[in-house]
Design an enzyme around this catalytic site. Structure first.
Site, PDB file in Angstrom:
ATOM      1  N   HIS A 168     -29.145  -0.615  -8.929  1.00 36.47           N
ATOM      2  CA  HIS A 168     -30.331  -0.380  -8.124  1.00 36.47           C
ATOM      3  C   HIS A 168     -31.215   0.166  -9.373  1.00 36.47           C
ATOM      4  CE1 HIS A 168     -28.538  -0.362  -4.251  1.00 36.47           C
ATOM      5  NE2 HIS A 168     -27.220   0.475  -4.690  1.00 36.47           N
TER       6      HIS A 168
HETATM    7  C1  BDR Z   1     -30.071   4.731  -4.804  1.00 40.55           C
HETATM    8  O1  BDR Z   1     -29.041   5.766  -4.378  1.00 40.55           O
HETATM    9  C2  BDR Z   1     -28.311   6.444  -5.297  1.00 40.55           C
HETATM   10  O2  BDR Z   1     -27.123   6.709  -5.009  1.00 40.55           O
HETATM   11  C3  BDR Z   1     -28.451   5.325  -6.363  1.00 40.55           C
HETATM   12  O3  BDR Z   1     -28.333   6.183  -7.817  1.00 40.55           O
HETATM   13  C4  BDR Z   1     -29.743   4.983  -6.464  1.00 40.55           C
HETATM   14  O4  BDR Z   1     -30.595   5.599  -7.193  1.00 40.55           O
HETATM   15  C5  BDR Z   1     -29.786   3.585  -4.143  1.00 40.55           C
HETATM   16  O5  BDR Z   1     -29.930   3.790  -3.033  1.00 40.55           O
END
Ligand code: BDR
Ligand code: CA
Length: 311
Positions: free
Chosen positions: A238
């Site tokens: 992500h």
């Molecule tokens: C986002 O949520 C967090 O758990 C991850 O680091 C990322 O920034 C993904 O939905």
């Protein structure tokens, strides 16, 4: 070309760790600071993790600024089940030598933005960035662009409607989306196109570096969580998408949109809406829609391979 001056606002976080290591190893970026925010785990832990990651990378030149401990909209929740109780996969770490600055995150970002144009890369909840806008509205004139990981066009990952970073603090997202600045949003439907697999974990282990070993070790429980959750070991990158966008602004296909966030609603709090009508085609707000994973993974491997081998 001079490197882009960048501050990474973060809640490390296993995928934050990969994004940060990618940024620190990329000559296209000059990373000035990591500013920390509550998110995947509590602020105390995300701040410690920022110090750990900079110590691991040997980068005492990068500042650590502590940000907000509570979302603007009030306490919500963490993602320790994904990232571990400590936020980085619950490994043993030595005491980090990189220290936290006495300057807080908000004043640090504002000061560094006054010195020269700055790009903000926000890969956690948007509490710090919204607080910055509220305290220093004139900051918009010195921020070149804001690139965030957050939101979802189609389906969330905390609730059916909401992605984690937005779900934690929808009120902050509303403020940031309304800011008079260039905003590029990397939502879930983009980030799910970018992932590592077990081959990449073996590649990291084979680097024989502290960075490779640690990233592989913290990604292992992240893979297990994903396997239990959706049935495969894809390691979704992500947060690295926001860094990739700054390294190579041509790599991710983007659409001009109007971005909105739902702050009320029993089932829809934290949902994002990206309106793609022709009125918004040239909007200063864009949303990432497509990325070529093989090109991303190639670049990531090359950059992570530049960290020194173990003695
Ligand atoms: C986002 O949520 C967090 O758990 C991850 O680091 C990322 O920034 C993904 O939905
Ligand atoms: Ca994150």
């Amino acid at each position: 070309m001079a490197p882009t001056r960048v501050i990474i606002d973060t809640d490390p976080g296993v995928d934050d760790a990969v994004a940060i290591m990618l940024a620190l190893a990329s000559p296209e970026l000059e990373v000035l600071a990591l500013t920390t925010v509550v998110g995947n785990v509590e602020l105390e832990k995300t701040t410690l993790n920022a110090r750990r990651l900079l110590t691991l990378a040997g980068r005492s030149d990068v500042l650590v600024g502590r940000g907000c401990a509570t979302p603007i909209g009030g306490a919500s929740g963490t993602a320790a089940e994904v990232h571990g109780q400590d936020g980085l996969g619950d490994l043993a770490w030595p005491e980090p030598s990189v220290q936290e600055s006495s300057e807080d995150a908000i004043e640090m970002i504002y000061r560094l933005a006054q010195e020269a144009p700055l790009t903000l890369v926000a890969i956690g909840p948007l509490t710090n960035i919204a607080t910055l806008l509220q305290k220093h509205p004139d900051v918009v004139t010195s921020i070149e662009r804001v690139v965030i990981m957050g939101g979802a066009s189609f389906e969330g990952n905390v609730t059916a409607a909401a992605e984690f970073n937005i779900w934690v603090d929808p009120e902050a997202a509303e403020i940031v989306f309304a800011g008079a600045w260039k905003l590029d949003i990397m939502p879930l439907d983009l980030t799910h196109q970018a992932f590592l697999n077990d081959d990449d974990l073996n590649f990291l282990r084979g680097l024989d570096s502290e960075v490779g070993d640690r990233l592989a070790a913290m990604l292992e429980p992240y893979a297990k969580f994903h396997e239990e959750w959706v049935g495969n070991r894809d390691l979704i990158m992500h947060d690295a998408m926001a860094v990739y966008e700054v390294i190579d602004p041509t790599a991710i296909q983007k659409d001009g949109v109007k971005a909105d966030v739902e702050t009320s609603g029993v089932h829809s709090r934290g949902a994002t809406w990206f309106t793609r009508s022709f009125h918004h085609a040239e909007s200063s707000t864009r949303v990432g829609v497509a990325v070529h994973n093989a090109s991303f993974v190639k670049l990531l491997r090359e950059r992570l391979a530049t960290y020194p081998a173990k003695n």
